[in-house]
Design a protein around this motif. Structure first.
Motif, PDB file in Angstrom:
ATOM      1  N   VAL A  37       0.831  -1.211   0.000  1.00 60.54           N
ATOM      2  CA  VAL A  37       0.000   0.000   0.000  1.00 60.54           C
ATOM      3  C   VAL A  37       0.863   1.257   0.000  1.00 60.54           C
ATOM      4  O   VAL A  37       0.667   2.170  -0.814  1.00 60.54           O
ATOM      5  N   ASP A  38       1.838   1.322   0.909  1.00 55.70           N
ATOM      6  CA  ASP A  38       2.697   2.507   0.965  1.00 55.70           C
ATOM      7  C   ASP A  38       3.539   2.647  -0.300  1.00 55.70           C
ATOM      8  O   ASP A  38       3.809   3.766  -0.747  1.00 55.70           O
ATOM      9  N   MET A  39       3.948   1.540  -0.889  1.00 56.66           N
ATOM     10  CA  MET A  39       4.726   1.617  -2.129  1.00 56.66           C
ATOM     11  C   MET A  39       3.898   2.236  -3.247  1.00 56.66           C
ATOM     12  O   MET A  39       4.382   3.084  -4.008  1.00 56.66           O
ATOM     13  N   PHE A  40       2.633   1.836  -3.356  1.00 56.83           N
ATOM     14  CA  PHE A  40       1.764   2.417  -4.380  1.00 56.83           C
ATOM     15  C   PHE A  40       1.596   3.913  -4.136  1.00 56.83           C
ATOM     16  O   PHE A  40       1.687   4.722  -5.074  1.00 56.83           O
ATOM     17  N   LEU A  41       1.346   4.287  -2.885  1.00 58.98           N
ATOM     18  CA  LEU A  41       1.207   5.703  -2.558  1.00 58.98           C
ATOM     19  C   LEU A  41       2.474   6.476  -2.912  1.00 58.98           C
ATOM     20  O   LEU A  41       2.404   7.579  -3.466  1.00 58.98           O
ATOM     21  N   SER A  42       3.618   5.909  -2.587  1.00 58.72           N
ATOM     22  CA  SER A  42       4.881   6.606  -2.817  1.00 58.72           C
ATOM     23  C   SER A  42       5.186   6.775  -4.296  1.00 58.72           C
ATOM     24  O   SER A  42       5.729   7.792  -4.716  1.00 58.72           O
ATOM     25  N   LEU A  43       4.839   5.766  -5.106  1.00 55.04           N
ATOM     26  CA  LEU A  43       5.095   5.857  -6.537  1.00 55.04           C
ATOM     27  C   LEU A  43       4.135   6.792  -7.255  1.00 55.04           C
ATOM     28  O   LEU A  43       4.395   7.185  -8.403  1.00 55.04           O
ATOM     29  N   ALA A  44       3.052   7.169  -6.591  1.00 58.86           N
ATOM     30  CA  ALA A  44       2.053   8.028  -7.241  1.00 58.86           C
ATOM     31  C   ALA A  44       2.621   9.381  -7.634  1.00 58.86           C
ATOM     32  O   ALA A  44       2.089  10.034  -8.541  1.00 58.86           O
ATOM     33  N   PHE A  45       3.696   9.818  -6.992  1.00 61.93           N
ATOM     34  CA  PHE A  45       4.265  11.125  -7.337  1.00 61.93           C
ATOM     35  C   PHE A  45       4.680  11.193  -8.805  1.00 61.93           C
ATOM     36  O   PHE A  45       4.744  12.277  -9.395  1.00 61.93           O
ATOM     37  N   LEU A  46       4.946  10.025  -9.415  1.00 64.69           N
ATOM     38  CA  LEU A  46       5.385   9.993 -10.808  1.00 64.69           C
ATOM     39  C   LEU A  46       4.326  10.507 -11.772  1.00 64.69           C
ATOM     40  O   LEU A  46       4.641  10.826 -12.922  1.00 64.69           O
ATOM     41  N   ALA A  47       3.083  10.587 -11.310  1.00 64.37           N
ATOM     42  CA  ALA A  47       2.015  11.090 -12.168  1.00 64.37           C
ATOM     43  C   ALA A  47       2.018  12.611 -12.286  1.00 64.37           C
ATOM     44  O   ALA A  47       1.286  13.168 -13.100  1.00 64.37           O
ATOM     45  N   TRP A  48       2.855  13.255 -11.459  1.00 65.83           N
ATOM     46  CA  TRP A  48       2.964  14.717 -11.501  1.00 65.83           C
ATOM     47  C   TRP A  48       4.420  15.114 -11.714  1.00 65.83           C
ATOM     48  O   TRP A  48       5.333  14.333 -11.376  1.00 65.83           O
ATOM     49  N   PRO A  49       4.694  16.311 -12.198  1.00 60.58           N
ATOM     50  CA  PRO A  49       6.086  16.699 -12.515  1.00 60.58           C
ATOM     51  C   PRO A  49       6.864  17.203 -11.298  1.00 60.58           C
ATOM     52  O   PRO A  49       7.468  18.273 -11.335  1.00 60.58           O
TER      53      PRO A  49
ATOM     54  N   CYS B  46      -4.605   2.863   3.877  1.00 60.25           N
ATOM     55  CA  CYS B  46      -5.751   2.599   3.001  1.00 60.25           C
ATOM     56  C   CYS B  46      -6.630   3.840   2.870  1.00 60.25           C
ATOM     57  O   CYS B  46      -7.168   4.122   1.793  1.00 60.25           O
ATOM     58  N   VAL B  47      -6.764   4.599   3.958  1.00 59.32           N
ATOM     59  CA  VAL B  47      -7.504   5.865   3.895  1.00 59.32           C
ATOM     60  C   VAL B  47      -6.777   6.836   2.964  1.00 59.32           C
ATOM     61  O   VAL B  47      -7.393   7.506   2.127  1.00 59.32           O
ATOM     62  N   SER B  48      -5.447   6.909   3.093  1.00 66.40           N
ATOM     63  CA  SER B  48      -4.662   7.771   2.213  1.00 66.40           C
ATOM     64  C   SER B  48      -4.803   7.342   0.755  1.00 66.40           C
ATOM     65  O   SER B  48      -4.874   8.177  -0.150  1.00 66.40           O
ATOM     66  N   LEU B  49      -4.866   6.025   0.532  1.00 63.27           N
ATOM     67  CA  LEU B  49      -5.066   5.515  -0.822  1.00 63.27           C
ATOM     68  C   LEU B  49      -6.421   5.957  -1.359  1.00 63.27           C
ATOM     69  O   LEU B  49      -6.552   6.338  -2.533  1.00 63.27           O
ATOM     70  N   HIS B  50      -7.444   5.952  -0.495  1.00 64.45           N
ATOM     71  CA  HIS B  50      -8.773   6.432  -0.886  1.00 64.45           C
ATOM     72  C   HIS B  50      -8.710   7.903  -1.274  1.00 64.45           C
ATOM     73  O   HIS B  50      -9.286   8.313  -2.295  1.00 64.45           O
ATOM     74  N   TRP B  51      -8.009   8.714  -0.484  1.00 65.73           N
ATOM     75  CA  TRP B  51      -7.850  10.134  -0.828  1.00 65.73           C
ATOM     76  C   TRP B  51      -7.162  10.296  -2.175  1.00 65.73           C
ATOM     77  O   TRP B  51      -7.557  11.135  -2.989  1.00 65.73           O
ATOM     78  N   LEU B  52      -6.124   9.484  -2.407  1.00 66.64           N
ATOM     79  CA  LEU B  52      -5.375   9.583  -3.657  1.00 66.64           C
ATOM     80  C   LEU B  52      -6.248   9.221  -4.847  1.00 66.64           C
ATOM     81  O   LEU B  52      -6.227   9.894  -5.888  1.00 66.64           O
ATOM     82  N   LEU B  53      -7.030   8.148  -4.719  1.00 72.86           N
ATOM     83  CA  LEU B  53      -7.874   7.724  -5.831  1.00 72.86           C
ATOM     84  C   LEU B  53      -8.980   8.731  -6.105  1.00 72.86           C
ATOM     85  O   LEU B  53      -9.391   8.912  -7.260  1.00 72.86           O
ATOM     86  N   ARG B  54      -9.462   9.394  -5.052  1.00 75.63           N
ATOM     87  CA  ARG B  54     -10.449  10.465  -5.259  1.00 75.63           C
ATOM     88  C   ARG B  54      -9.811  11.664  -5.945  1.00 75.63           C
ATOM     89  O   ARG B  54     -10.455  12.336  -6.763  1.00 75.63           O
ATOM     90  N   LEU B  55      -8.541  11.912  -5.611  1.00 78.25           N
ATOM     91  CA  LEU B  55      -7.822  12.996  -6.267  1.00 78.25           C
ATOM     92  C   LEU B  55      -7.624  12.684  -7.741  1.00 78.25           C
ATOM     93  O   LEU B  55      -7.729  13.555  -8.604  1.00 78.25           O
ATOM     94  N   GLY B  56      -7.333  11.422  -8.034  1.00 80.46           N
ATOM     95  CA  GLY B  56      -7.137  10.991  -9.412  1.00 80.46           C
ATOM     96  C   GLY B  56      -5.685  11.054  -9.810  1.00 80.46           C
ATOM     97  O   GLY B  56      -4.941  11.939  -9.387  1.00 80.46           O
TER      98      GLY B  56
END
Length: 211
Positions: free
Chosen positions: A116-128, A184-194
């Motif tokens: 879960v934390d790895m997915f959250l951490s890699l999400a930064f790659l979607a932004w510059p 998991c809550v943070s993941l929910h926030w991230l998915l809502r953010l898109g």
């Protein structure tokens, strides 16, 4: 070296595999990995703890060096994350081998940190941005609860320190479950953010036939 347009923004021209920071990452990864493997093989908790300490100190050193020398790259950030999880898994699996009563809290913690934390951490790659350390430019709440200094200390240090100091498996399990729930809550926030799709990866619009 030319100055970057913004200190938090990624610079494609600066991206490379080897920097002083990634060299530090490589050295601390190999050293910690070897110490933890030997500790588990010899059933020696002291070596495992030394390996954990090498990982923590090296992780702080590579980040500090990258900021000091202005050589932060997205490549380095991803390598750092992967090496963190290798060192973390080696220590905790060795720890559970030496202390079998800790198997359940370690299993839950590794699920939280390595998936879960790895997915959250890699999400930064979607932004510059250059790394998750600058995710406040995307979402302040997600950053504050995941990559601010207090959040990183709780996620990476609190669990290990309390397990080693108290030896209470149930306390470790409670902390690991709590971290998993919040991630998991943070993941929910991230998915809502898109997660934005890079323009270059977007499918081209179908050609309209002339008629």
């Amino acid at each position: 070296m030319p100055s970057r347009p913004h200190a938090t923004h990624a610079d494609p021209a600066a991206e490379r595999l080897w920097t002083g920071a990634t060299v530090i990452t490589a050295v601390r990864t190999v050293a910690s990995f070897a110490l933890c493997l030997i500790g588990a093989w010899q059933d020696e908790l002291v070596l495992l703890v030394i390996g954990l300490g090498v990982y923590w100190v090296g992780d702080m050193a590579d980040g500090a060096y990258a900021r000091w020398r202005d050589c932060e790259t997205r490549t380095g950030a991803v390598i750092d994350m992967l090496c963190d999880r290798l060192n973390c898994a080696t220590f905790y699996l060795g720890f559970a081998f030496v202390e079998p009563s800790m198997f359940l809290p370690v299993a839950v913690y590794l699920l939280e940190f390595m998936v879960v934390d790895m997915f959250l951490s890699l999400a930064f790659l979607a932004w510059p941005i250059r790394s998750p350390n600058y995710f406040y430019e995307v979402d302040e709440r997600i950053y504050r609860w995941n990559w601010s200094k207090p959040a990183k200390a709780v996620n990476s240090s609190l669990f290990a320190v309390l397990l080693l100091v108290t030896g209470w498996w149930w306390l470790g399990l409670a902390i690991a479950v709590g971290l998993l729930v919040f991630k998991c809550v943070s993941l929910h926030w991230l998915l809502r953010l898109g997660l934005p799709v890079p323009v270059a990866a977007a499918p081209a619009a179908p050609a309209v036939p002339a008629g």
